[in-house]
Design a protein around this motif. Structure first.
Motif, PDB file in Angstrom:
ATOM      1  N   ASP A   1       0.888  -1.163   0.000  1.00  0.00           N
ATOM      2  CA  ASP A   1       0.000   0.000   0.000  1.00  0.00           C
ATOM      3  C   ASP A   1       0.925   1.210   0.000  1.00  0.00           C
ATOM      4  O   ASP A   1       1.682   1.417   0.942  1.00  0.00           O
TER       5      ASP A   1
ATOM      6  N   ASN B   1      -4.641  11.586  -2.772  1.00  0.00           N
ATOM      7  CA  ASN B   1      -6.000  11.944  -2.355  1.00  0.00           C
ATOM      8  C   ASN B   1      -6.764  12.625  -3.471  1.00  0.00           C
ATOM      9  O   ASN B   1      -6.188  13.360  -4.271  1.00  0.00           O
TER      10      ASN B   1
ATOM     11  N   TYR C   1     -10.901   7.454   8.785  1.00  0.00           N
ATOM     12  CA  TYR C   1      -9.694   7.000   8.075  1.00  0.00           C
ATOM     13  C   TYR C   1      -9.268   5.613   8.564  1.00  0.00           C
ATOM     14  O   TYR C   1      -8.986   4.709   7.763  1.00  0.00           O
TER      15      TYR C   1
ATOM     16  N   ASP D   1      -9.240   1.758   6.770  1.00  0.00           N
ATOM     17  CA  ASP D   1      -8.029   0.940   6.791  1.00  0.00           C
ATOM     18  C   ASP D   1      -8.301  -0.443   7.381  1.00  0.00           C
ATOM     19  O   ASP D   1      -7.801  -1.451   6.876  1.00  0.00           O
TER      20      ASP D   1
ATOM     21  N   GLN E   1       2.597   9.073  10.350  1.00  0.00           N
ATOM     22  CA  GLN E   1       1.344   8.328  10.539  1.00  0.00           C
ATOM     23  C   GLN E   1       1.544   7.050  11.351  1.00  0.00           C
ATOM     24  O   GLN E   1       0.692   6.146  11.329  1.00  0.00           O
TER      25      GLN E   1
HETATM   26  N1  ARG Z   1      -4.135   9.314   1.744  1.00  0.00           N
HETATM   27  C1  ARG Z   1      -3.330   9.310   2.921  1.00  0.00           C
HETATM   28  C2  ARG Z   1      -2.628  10.670   3.089  1.00  0.00           C
HETATM   29  O1  ARG Z   1      -2.481  11.400   2.135  1.00  0.00           O
HETATM   30  C3  ARG Z   1      -2.290   8.237   2.913  1.00  0.00           C
HETATM   31  C4  ARG Z   1      -2.831   6.831   2.782  1.00  0.00           C
HETATM   32  C5  ARG Z   1      -1.859   5.831   3.310  1.00  0.00           C
HETATM   33  N2  ARG Z   1      -2.336   4.474   3.263  1.00  0.00           N
HETATM   34  C6  ARG Z   1      -3.215   3.943   4.130  1.00  0.00           C
HETATM   35  N3  ARG Z   1      -3.601   2.711   3.991  1.00  0.00           N
HETATM   36  N4  ARG Z   1      -3.685   4.643   5.109  1.00  0.00           N
HETATM   37  O2  ARG Z   1      -2.235  10.977   4.174  1.00  0.00           O
END
Ligand code: ARG
Length: 586
Positions: free
Chosen positions: A119, A124, A323, A327, A351
């Motif tokens: 992943d 976004n 979020y 996941d 994260q």
């Molecule tokens: N879209 C998220 C961001 O821009 C990151 C996604 C990362 N992957 C996941 N499975 N959460 O912060």
């Protein structure tokens, strides 16, 4: 096929074991004194320390057991008890021949391949890709290629951010600007096939809306409600949202393509949505879901945690999935659709708490085996101030602008170096793009992924030093050498190794598998980058010391052509695992 270093390590381990000592003592490393030895083993010192014995004596006993190993020309005990090993020219030539004949150039496959989902990138909807996504994209792409090359079955998934609160925000923001939109009516449609917004509209609206939601509670509530309605399936909102997704994805794909980043799956957070009701129900049945101030959470803190880990927020008080919920549901989906045994998340290290929460919840609920979910964190690309890179105006740099800048710089560098002058415009532009990609990617991947680095396009695009363009230049140089050989009807022949520079080159070629294996085990492409650079250096020394086309005799020339061919092939393979392409000419 097995690498010389590994094979010697096993011979040493056997010798230690035969002396009643621990096999691990037999570890061999590349010698720090290439003038004296190729490899060394320091195990006798550790063994002696443990047994309060004389290290030289132990070393002598080990050395005696290696006598008669045809691969070794000398076995010497040096200093306090180092065992220095030197390979015969024949053993090196043998190994070089095997590498040259091997379509995998000496790289092994894993013994038990797994099904792995990677992943990465995580772009976004509506937010232009910015440099914050750059590292995750570059690193994830390389790890994906490496895992696949080592034999795992791999799916790279973009995990498109297309589902949360941002979507509600956009719906409300678009609605304010275009209040008459059919999409906003509560009915069942049908709704227009044409998108009422462009990517530019979305990129303009999103930051304003996000900022406003922080201050304006009424606006925020409307966006929350829109999010919940979208997720509940309100047809007009879904239709409008699908336009957001398509418009964004088209632009993103173009950017990823320019970077040689390619996904097997373009699943979004929204694709996990169908799994959410069952996940929520299941968490409830398992007694994991707790009502907390109107929201539904899973407590994930563990005894002995060094810092307090907040609970995973599953459903907001409006009933929206968060979020972490998407996941969690995506884990269930990946287990079911792909039977994934390992999921790697190449995502910014900021994260890490998020992933810890999600993983713990997944383990608690039994959605994945403990340890089968891994966050592979990365540091940031920084500006000269040591903070995450910003444009001069203080904004985030869009990936598209970065790529354009890098291409322009690469073109400038090519001109400066007098390279590519005879190429047609299209070919020149494509070469500049490859140089730019190599510059950006190699600058990134030569660092361990958790190490942050400073953005310096001048340095990244230089044809000298430890840079992507240097590696491309060296590769193209080998290509033109081989083309010249071909033109002279000079062909590759049996490899013989005599000169020190030839020995060094073969030892470097031999180290490829170890580099890949280390990169694989640690999920760290910098080991591949390091190998590619070392290979370029070894070749450069070889080329300076050992004339190829002007070799003293035909046999030597044939051998050197074969060595050059193997070097180029291994270099191109290493670079391709980094996601870097070598131009045909420069
Ligand atoms: N879209 C998220 C961001 O821009 C990151 C996604 C990362 N992957 C996941 N499975 N959460 O912060």
């Amino acid at each position: 096929m097995t690498d010389l270093k590994g094979a010697l390590g096993r011979a040493l381990a056997d010798a230690f074991s035969a002396e009643g000592l621990n096999r691990d003592l037999g570890r061999v490393t590349v010698s720090d004194r290439p003038d004296l030895a190729d490899f060394q083993c320091n195990g006798a010192l550790a063994a002696a320390k443990a047994a309060k014995a004389n290290p030289r004596e132990i070393a002598a006993r080990i050395a005696a057991r290696l006598e008669g190993d045809a691969r070794l020309s000398t076995i010497e005990i040096a200093g306090p008890g180092f065992i220095n090993l030197r390979l015969t020219d024949a053993a090196l030539a043998e190994r070089a021949k095997a590498i040259a004949a091997d379509p995998r150039l000496g790289a092994e496959t894993v013994a038990t391949p797994r099904k792995v989902v990677i992943d990465y990138a995580g772009p976004n909807v509506a937010k232009a890709m910015h440099v914050g996504h750059l590292r995750a994209s570059i690193i994830g792409e390389s790890i994906k290629r490496l895992f696949r090359y080592r034999g795992d079955t791999v799916w790279g998934d973009a995990h498109f951010g297309d589902w949360g609160f941002q979507m509600g925000l956009l719906i409300v923001a678009v609605g304010e600007e275009q209040p008459d939109l059919a999409f906003l009516t509560p009915g069942d449609g049908p709704f227009p096939d044409e998108s009422p917004v462009t990517l530019e509209d979305l990129e303009r609206l999103y930051p304003t809306a996000a900022a406003r939601a922080k201050e304006d509670a009424e606006f925020r509530d409307r966006a929350r409600k829109a999010t919940a309605e979208l997720q509940a399936g309100r047809p007009g909102y879904r239709a409008l949202w699908r336009h957001f997704v398509t418009v964004s994805r088209t632009a993103l794909e173009r950017e990823f393509h320019a970077l040689n980043v390619d996904f097997d799956l373009w699943n979004g957070e929204s694709d996990a949505d169908p799994y959410i009701p069952e996940v929520v129900a299941d968490l409830k049945v398992k007694g994991l879901l707790i009502l907390d101030q109107g929201a539904q959470i899973v407590r994930v803190a563990r005894e002995g945690d060094k810092k307090e880990l907040p609970p995973l927020l599953v459903l907001s008080s409006e009933g929206s999935a968060m979020y972490g919920t998407t996941d969690l549901a995506t884990i269930v989906q990946r287990r079911r659709d792909f039977d994934a045994e390992l999921i790697l998340y190449c995502v910014d290290q900021r994260q890490s708490d998020h992933f810890e929460q999600v993983f713990r919840a997944a383990y608690l609920a039994g959605y994945a085996a403990e340890g089968s979910l891994e966050h592979v964190p990365n540091g940031t690309m920084n500006g000269p101030d040591g903070k995450p890179f910003k444009t001069r105006a203080g904004g985030v740099l869009k990936l598209h602008d970065l790529i354009t800048m890098a291409k322009e710089k690469a073109a400038e560098r090519l001109h400066e170096a007098g390279l590519g002058e005879d190429l047609a415009k299209d070919a020149f532009d494509e070469t500049a793009r490859k140089v730019a990609v190599a510059a950006l990617k190699f600058a990134d991947l030569q660092n361990h992924r958790t190490t942050s680095y400073v953005f310096d396009l001048d340095r990244f695009t230089s044809f000298e030093g430890k840079t992507g363009p240097y590696l491309l230049y060296q590769s193209v140089r080998i290509k033109s050498l081989l083309a010249k050989a071909e033109g002279q009807k000079a062909h590759a022949g049996a490899i013989a190794v005599t000169e020190p520079a030839e020995r060094d080159l073969v030892l470097t070629l031999d180290a490829f598998d170890a580099a890949l294996s280390e990169a694989y085990e640690r999920r760290a492409p910098n080991f591949i980058a390091e190998h590619a650079f070392r290979l370029a250096q070894s070749f450069s020394k070889f080329y300076a010391a050992c004339p190829v086309l002007a070799a003293p005799d035909e046999a030597t020339r044939g051998s050197r052509i074969a060595l050059s061919t193997a070097t180029l092939a291994q270099m191109e393979l290493a670079l391709s695992l980094l996601g870097i392409e070598v131009p045909e000419r420069m």
